[in-house]
Design an enzyme around this catalytic site. Structure first.
Site, mmCIF file in Angstrom:
data_model
loop_
_atom_site.group_PDB
_atom_site.id
_atom_site.type_symbol
_atom_site.label_atom_id
_atom_site.label_comp_id
_atom_site.label_asym_id
_atom_site.label_seq_id
_atom_site.Cartn_x
_atom_site.Cartn_y
_atom_site.Cartn_z
ATOM 1 N N PRO A 332 34.793 -22.361 89.988
ATOM 2 C CA PRO A 332 36.186 -22.738 89.662
ATOM 3 C C PRO A 332 36.930 -21.447 89.330
ATOM 4 C CG PRO A 332 34.642 -23.552 87.980
ATOM 5 C CD PRO A 332 33.844 -22.711 88.924
ATOM 6 N N ASP A 513 35.420 -16.601 86.995
ATOM 7 C CA ASP A 513 34.759 -17.899 87.009
ATOM 8 C C ASP A 513 35.120 -18.605 85.689
ATOM 9 O OD1 ASP A 513 32.968 -20.003 86.813
ATOM 10 O OD2 ASP A 513 31.298 -18.889 87.723
ATOM 11 N N HIS A 514 35.878 -19.673 85.812
ATOM 12 C CA HIS A 514 36.394 -20.321 84.603
ATOM 13 C C HIS A 514 35.287 -21.031 83.803
ATOM 14 C CE1 HIS A 514 39.359 -21.518 81.854
ATOM 15 N NE2 HIS A 514 40.291 -21.989 82.665
ATOM 16 N N ARG A 515 34.108 -21.180 84.412
ATOM 17 C CA ARG A 515 32.998 -21.746 83.632
ATOM 18 C C ARG A 515 32.492 -20.726 82.626
ATOM 19 N NH1 ARG A 515 29.031 -22.936 88.465
ATOM 20 N NH2 ARG A 515 29.725 -20.810 88.811
ATOM 21 N N LEU A 517 34.458 -17.674 81.682
ATOM 22 C CA LEU A 517 35.516 -17.010 80.926
ATOM 23 C C LEU A 517 36.728 -17.913 80.783
ATOM 24 C CD1 LEU A 517 35.228 -13.650 82.860
ATOM 25 C CD2 LEU A 517 34.562 -13.996 80.476
#
Ligand code: CAO
Length: 541
Positions: A332, A513-515, A517
């Site tokens: 994501p 990667d929004h998972r 950060l």
């Protein structure tokens, strides 16, 4: 002499859904070759061509419902022979005969009309509690599949057939301990009347399978259909098809099958879903992604619109494409945009390069580009924000922070993009970093990099600064957590509170990667990096 004949759905089929069109208009087919597959909730059958010839038309599509007698197409037959033999090929309904009751034990009997059908799947384990009509086994001939259902609710005591066995109508294939029957564990006396009614009363209307295996017995010596016929039929029981549909899996794309003769089983559907979810499913470029639920991009015939020329993609482009598709499907991704004033940095860089040019200092060293300063500043910023220099743990529940600073540099080469890595960049001087960037660029463009040069990166920098652009969204280089994209610095008027001054402004972006950060962490990382580049002295603090 050719004559045109109608293709008629055989009698006995009622309200069956068309699940697969197996031949295209214009195809030359042999007599008995399957044209389309139809399915009810308990059986699948293939409607064969009534004669050898050319398929002129199929007037049904997947999802349509057909019944016996429906005209579904036309065939230019080579001869009229066989034209009227279709209807008695798939016409006889499967019927489960009335169960025999014996102290609550009931024989499981293959329905009449099944002849020499192969058992292709055992769908219940001995000892399983089954409901009436739950499918017990799947049988198949070369043109049809059907599931033999439990004649009543109960416990499956025995199944005397295995996959590969051949069964016919009337064969006893197992025993069922009927729920609530006398003799069944825990059965109450008061339940027996209810039981006898259910076990004695066959439900022919419920077990009749309109599209049946009846009369489609494989001719002597016939081999069951090859199920791995590319672009042709796939073999799966109706319940597997149903299961796949529920999960959005197109079973035609399941290439790894575990059933006999390439038959697709529940396990194959599950395995495909698992591999897609874990990211290990093969992705062969955007045009042939094989995962369930990921729609394929169909190409039009471009030559209809103009002339074309096709070239093979370089090996590097193919490998990079797969790697990036994997990242795109798994990560994501968010991109944070930032800019900083590098006027002072540029003055200092010019001064350094001038000194080198006149040979006063560090003679022989390559010129320093802005990128070398950026790599230096990135390492400093990563040291302050270690989570940016990390990878998500394999189970998605942990973070692996790297204590090393190996900075990948995206290099544009004629054969495609490669990312060699400057190892231990934290231990290198500005000149050493400059030398590495130059060497990696030269080696990359002349095809001299070896795989080890591209291993072990912990963070990547992609600089288009020498080429142009006001900003861009780089894609994270998995399994890293973030990437820096550097665009071209340009002179801009900046307001200092009293006046506009010309300043060199460098736009950059951080995709992450929004998972791993959050936006806040990346914003802090970005402004720290901007601060270092604006005033290099802060890197010393
Ligand atoms: N803004 C303005 N000018 C810049 C700049 C920037 N951000 N970055 C570099 N420049 C200047 C350099 O200072 C140099 O100028 P001088 O000749 O006046 O010194 C000139 O542009 C050319 O630089 P360069 O591109 O040769 O060298 P580099 O160190 O900046 O980059 C390398 C080296 C190998 C990274 C680069 O050649 C390259 O391949 N870039 C493309 C990377 C790419 O394709 N990324 C996209 C991947 S998709 O995610």
């Amino acid at each position: 002499m050719a004559n045109v004949i109608d293709i008629v759905v055989p009698d006995g089929v009622s309200d069956a859904a068309v699940v697969e069109i197996m031949q295209q208009t214009g195809a030359v087919v042999a007599e008995e070759e399957s044209l389309l597959a139809v399915e009810t909730d308990k059986a699948t059958a293939e409607i064969p061509s009534p004669a050898a010839g050319k398929l002129l038309e199929l007037s049904v599509k997947e999802g349509d419902t057909v019944s016996g007698g429906d005209v579904i197409g036309r065939l230019e037959a080579e001869s009229s022979a066989g034209a009227d033999t279709v209807s008695d090929q798939i016409a006889v309904p499967v019927r489960v005969p009335a169960p025999e009751e014996n102290l609550g034990l009931m024989d499981i009997v293959v329905p009449d009309g099944v002849t020499d059908a192969a058992v292709v799947e055992i769908m219940q384990d001995v000892g399983a509690e089954v409901a009436e009509d739950d499918s017990l086994i799947a049988v198949e001939t070369d043109k049809a599949t059907a599931e033999i259902p439990a004649p009543a609710a109960g416990k499956l005591l025995e199944l005397s057939v295995g996959t590969g066995d051949t069964v016919s109508g009337g064969d006893i294939i197992g025993k069922l301990q009927v729920v609530g029957a006398a003799g069944s564990a825990g059965a109450a006396a008061s339940e027996s009347s209810e039981l006898s009614q259910s076990s004695k009363t066959p439900k022919p209307d419920r077990v009749e399978v309109p599209v049946s295996v009846a009369d489609v017995a494989a001719p002597a010596g016939a081999v069951l259909t090859n199920t791995q016929n590319p672009g042709g039929s796939v073999h799966a029981s109706p319940s597997v098809r149903q299961f796949a549909r529920e999960l959005g899996v197109d079973i035609r794309r399941i290439s790894h099958t575990t059933g006999p003769k390439g038959r697709i089983t529940f396990t194959d559907v599950r395995n495909l879903v698992k591999s897609v979810m874990s990211g290990s499913a093969g992705t062969e470029g955007t045009n042939s992604i094989t995962g369930g639920g990921i729609p394929r991009i169909e190409l039009p015939d471009f030559t209809k619109f103009g002339s074309t020329e096709e070239f093979a993609l370089s090996k590097i482009k193919q490998i990079t494409g797969k790697h990036l598709s994997k990242g795109w499907l798994n990560i994501p991704l968010v991109t944070h945009f930032e800019e900083t004033d590098i006027t002072e940095l540029e003055d200092f860089r010019k001064e350094l390069n001038n000194r080198k040019a006149v040979g006063k200092d560090k003679d022989g060293l390559p010129k320093t580009t802005a990128l070398a300063f950026i790599v230096k500043a990135v390492v400093k910023a990563l040291q302050q924000y270690p989570q940016v220099n990390s990878s998500l743990g394999g189970d998605g529940k942990s973070l692996i922070i790297k204590k090393y600073y190996n900075i990948g540099i995206a290099v544009d080469t004629p054969r495609g993009l490669i990312v060699p890595v400057i190892k231990n960049a934290d231990q290198l001087s500005l000149d050493e970093i400059s030398a590495y960037i130059r060497e990696l660029g030269l080696k990359g463009r002349s095809g001299k990099l070896v795989p080890a040069d591209m291993e072990g990166g912990s963070f990547t920098v992609s600089s288009l600064g020498g080429l142009g652009g006001t900003n861009f969204t780089p894609l994270v280089n998995p399994p890293e957590a973030a990437i820096l994209g550097v665009a071209k610095a340009a002179m801009k008027p900046v307001w200092n509170g009293k006046e506009f001054l010309p300043r060199l402004i460098l736009p950059f972006s951080v995709s992450y990667d929004h998972r791993v950060l959050d936006g806040g962490e990346v914003a802090r990382f970005g402004s720290t990096l901007a601060g270092f580049l604006r005033d290099l002295r802060y890197m010393l603090v």
